[in-house]
Design a protein around this motif. Sequence first.
Motif, mmCIF file in Angstrom:
data_model
loop_
_atom_site.group_PDB
_atom_site.id
_atom_site.type_symbol
_atom_site.label_atom_id
_atom_site.label_comp_id
_atom_site.label_asym_id
_atom_site.label_seq_id
_atom_site.Cartn_x
_atom_site.Cartn_y
_atom_site.Cartn_z
ATOM 1 N N ALA A 1 -34.376 -18.996 -41.280
ATOM 2 C CA ALA A 1 -35.901 -18.717 -40.665
ATOM 3 C C ALA A 1 -36.507 -17.630 -40.919
ATOM 4 N N ILE A 2 -35.765 -16.592 -40.725
ATOM 5 C CA ILE A 2 -36.356 -15.229 -40.937
ATOM 6 C C ILE A 2 -36.806 -14.880 -42.460
ATOM 7 N N THR A 3 -35.864 -15.478 -43.630
ATOM 8 C CA THR A 3 -36.095 -15.454 -44.907
ATOM 9 C C THR A 3 -37.539 -16.028 -45.438
ATOM 10 N N GLU A 4 -37.646 -17.258 -44.523
ATOM 11 C CA GLU A 4 -38.747 -18.159 -44.873
ATOM 12 C C GLU A 4 -39.896 -17.152 -44.190
ATOM 13 N N LYS A 5 -40.042 -16.874 -43.121
ATOM 14 C CA LYS A 5 -41.176 -16.000 -42.442
ATOM 15 C C LYS A 5 -41.396 -14.835 -43.184
ATOM 16 N N LEU A 6 -40.430 -13.992 -43.884
ATOM 17 C CA LEU A 6 -40.620 -12.830 -44.516
ATOM 18 C C LEU A 6 -41.062 -13.112 -46.082
ATOM 19 N N SER A 7 -41.358 -14.335 -46.407
ATOM 20 C CA SER A 7 -41.521 -14.715 -47.941
ATOM 21 C C SER A 7 -42.895 -13.902 -48.311
ATOM 22 N N GLY A 8 -43.722 -13.826 -47.597
ATOM 23 C CA GLY A 8 -44.881 -12.831 -48.075
ATOM 24 C C GLY A 8 -44.557 -11.519 -48.348
ATOM 25 N N LEU A 9 -43.484 -11.047 -47.790
ATOM 26 C CA LEU A 9 -43.073 -9.732 -48.282
ATOM 27 C C LEU A 9 -41.873 -9.542 -48.978
ATOM 28 N N CYS A 10 -41.477 -10.821 -49.519
ATOM 29 C CA CYS A 10 -40.487 -11.066 -50.436
ATOM 30 C C CYS A 10 -39.003 -10.520 -49.504
ATOM 31 N N GLY A 11 -39.015 -10.738 -48.523
ATOM 32 C CA GLY A 11 -37.939 -10.122 -47.569
ATOM 33 C C GLY A 11 -36.692 -11.351 -47.534
ATOM 34 N N THR A 12 -35.664 -10.586 -47.185
ATOM 35 C CA THR A 12 -34.232 -11.565 -47.059
ATOM 36 C C THR A 12 -33.600 -11.313 -46.019
ATOM 37 N N ALA A 13 -32.999 -12.237 -45.400
ATOM 38 C CA ALA A 13 -32.048 -12.070 -44.328
ATOM 39 C C ALA A 13 -30.400 -12.670 -44.564
ATOM 40 N N HIS A 14 -29.533 -11.957 -44.367
ATOM 41 C CA HIS A 14 -28.284 -12.345 -44.670
ATOM 42 C C HIS A 14 -27.348 -12.048 -43.350
ATOM 43 N N VAL A 15 -26.133 -12.863 -43.633
ATOM 44 C CA VAL A 15 -25.258 -12.575 -42.385
ATOM 45 C C VAL A 15 -23.989 -12.102 -43.049
ATOM 46 N N SER A 16 -23.411 -11.026 -42.676
ATOM 47 C CA SER A 16 -22.303 -10.387 -43.175
ATOM 48 C C SER A 16 -21.192 -10.683 -42.249
ATOM 49 N N VAL A 17 -20.064 -11.495 -42.840
ATOM 50 C CA VAL A 17 -18.968 -11.446 -41.997
ATOM 51 C C VAL A 17 -18.021 -10.477 -42.311
ATOM 52 N N ASN A 18 -17.637 -9.789 -41.266
ATOM 53 C CA ASN A 18 -16.818 -8.487 -41.376
ATOM 54 C C ASN A 18 -15.423 -8.663 -40.557
ATOM 55 N N LYS A 19 -14.755 -7.749 -40.987
ATOM 56 C CA LYS A 19 -13.106 -7.611 -40.559
ATOM 57 C C LYS A 19 -13.139 -7.615 -39.149
ATOM 58 N N ALA A 20 -12.000 -8.035 -38.607
ATOM 59 C CA ALA A 20 -11.608 -7.668 -37.264
ATOM 60 C C ALA A 20 -11.224 -6.118 -37.097
ATOM 61 N N VAL A 21 -11.776 -5.595 -36.095
ATOM 62 C CA VAL A 21 -11.569 -4.145 -35.967
ATOM 63 C C VAL A 21 -11.590 -4.129 -34.477
ATOM 64 N N VAL A 22 -11.096 -2.768 -33.966
ATOM 65 C CA VAL A 22 -11.288 -2.484 -32.716
ATOM 66 C C VAL A 22 -12.444 -1.970 -32.128
ATOM 67 N N THR A 23 -13.132 -2.432 -31.476
ATOM 68 C CA THR A 23 -14.473 -1.982 -30.778
ATOM 69 C C THR A 23 -14.289 -2.265 -29.315
ATOM 70 N N GLN A 24 -15.260 -1.624 -28.855
ATOM 71 C CA GLN A 24 -15.592 -2.225 -27.207
ATOM 72 C C GLN A 24 -15.767 -3.899 -26.974
ATOM 73 N N ALA A 25 -16.503 -4.349 -28.162
ATOM 74 C CA ALA A 25 -16.734 -5.761 -28.141
ATOM 75 C C ALA A 25 -15.381 -6.604 -28.172
ATOM 76 N N SER A 26 -14.713 -5.908 -29.300
ATOM 77 C CA SER A 26 -13.472 -7.067 -29.527
ATOM 78 C C SER A 26 -12.428 -6.926 -28.848
ATOM 79 N N SER A 27 -12.202 -5.849 -28.079
ATOM 80 C CA SER A 27 -11.223 -5.773 -27.111
ATOM 81 C C SER A 27 -11.416 -6.677 -25.874
ATOM 82 N N ALA A 28 -12.338 -7.046 -25.669
ATOM 83 C CA ALA A 28 -12.716 -7.845 -24.436
ATOM 84 C C ALA A 28 -12.294 -9.553 -24.690
ATOM 85 N N ILE A 29 -12.251 -9.914 -25.956
ATOM 86 C CA ILE A 29 -11.958 -11.196 -26.352
ATOM 87 C C ILE A 29 -10.505 -11.596 -26.404
ATOM 88 N N PRO A 30 -10.115 -12.665 -25.368
ATOM 89 C CA PRO A 30 -8.563 -12.875 -25.359
ATOM 90 C C PRO A 30 -8.349 -13.164 -26.729
#
Length: 397
Positions: A255-284
């Motif tokens: 949806a973002i890539t479509e909306k940014l088409s006038g600017l030739c903008g792009t949106a991507h998802v990057s799948v990152n590795k599991a690392v120790v952060t405050q967020a990941s330490s809370a996941i069972p």
Amino acid sequence: MVVQPRIRSFICLTAHPEGCAENVRQQIRYVNGKGAIENGPKNVLVVGCSTGYGLASRIAASFGCGAGTVGVAFEKPSDKGRTASPGWYNNVAFHDEVKKAGIPVATVNGDAFSDEVKQETIQAIKATLPGGKVDQVIYSLASPRRTDPKTGETYKATLKPIGQPFENKNLNTDKQNVDIVSLEPASDEEISGTIKVMGGEDWELWMEALAEAGVLEEGVQTIAYSYIGPEVTWPIYTNGTIGTAKKDLGRAAKAITEKLSGLCGTAHVSVNKAVVTQASSAIPVVPLYISILFKIMKAAGNHEGCIEQMDRLYRDFLTSDAPPPPDEEGRIRLDDYEMLPDIQQAVAGNWIRINTDTLSEFADFDAYQSEFLRLFGFGIDGVDYDADVEVDLPLPS
Ligand code: NAD
């Protein structure tokens, strides 16, 4: 005051200002040691800039690519003798270091989900960055709740399986043993609440607000971070509430890539590795998986933390002439080493064998714990933890 760690389950209630600063400086040294990154972005907005992947992205952008940054985070300053949150100290240290390097910087501390903070950030982009525009937006928020700015309703993110109960091994980090976690499936409300918080809606709102304000460069690129991981965590992660929210990022990217088409903008998802952060330490289950993964990836020589991942994102994926190909859904796969069949087979073997008695044989719990403490500025070489430190540090303007 003298600051020592005070740990409660998956959170540390104190943070060490000098330790956090040294942690930031070590990440900067890592990127500097790899040399300048050519053809990188010039002006970057990092939403979720103070810890984990967002902080590492900001460091790679500024110190690798020389980019000016505006960062957004929600951190607590020191109050009534209590230490500030680690992200607060990280932001202070980041400002100190980029200013020395003569790189433009501004940080907005507040709720990124609100319209007010989006507008404040737009003003900061105009006032701070050369040309008053950004050519890259990194979206790296991890939050347990979100208030919808249109309705005022607050939604909560839940970490639960969907459809069926889930039971598996889990690392009890307080007792240092392997126990069993049992979770009931999420209700429909919990699923939709998690999508509201961790899905793509707010990312879209950010990009709309920035486009409307005219602060996006032609060809702007925006990236949000996601995770997939191994089958053993799928019921609680990928096929659970949080994974369902992450799938929504794919919808939002289109949806973002479509909306940014006038600017030739792009949106991507990057799948990152599991690392120790405050967020990941809370996941069972995830801390046990990470402890096993670290042992195996260290032995294989391809272990990475946040800064190694983000440096590689900029160097090999975003600025290279021949970046590794995206996956079938168009996602960047920075989890490529983690998901190598040899690594995953070894993890699965250790997962079956691991219990409290074999914890140190099949997992690197010490590394997990020391990485966890480092998030709060503890256990870092060169820091005198018996010395008095000033805990009330203002964020430089
Ligand atoms: P983190 O907890 O270290 O960082 C979260 C950031 O979000 C912090 O800067 C915090 O200040 C900010 N934040 C939270 N709520 C906010 C709010 N309301 N307003 C403004 N800022 C707010 O988390 P992380 O692990 O680095 O996660 C960042 C992203 O990376 C997430 O999307 C996460 O799913 C993804 N990811 C994490 C891992 C992992 O193993 N940790 C793996 C892959 C992908």
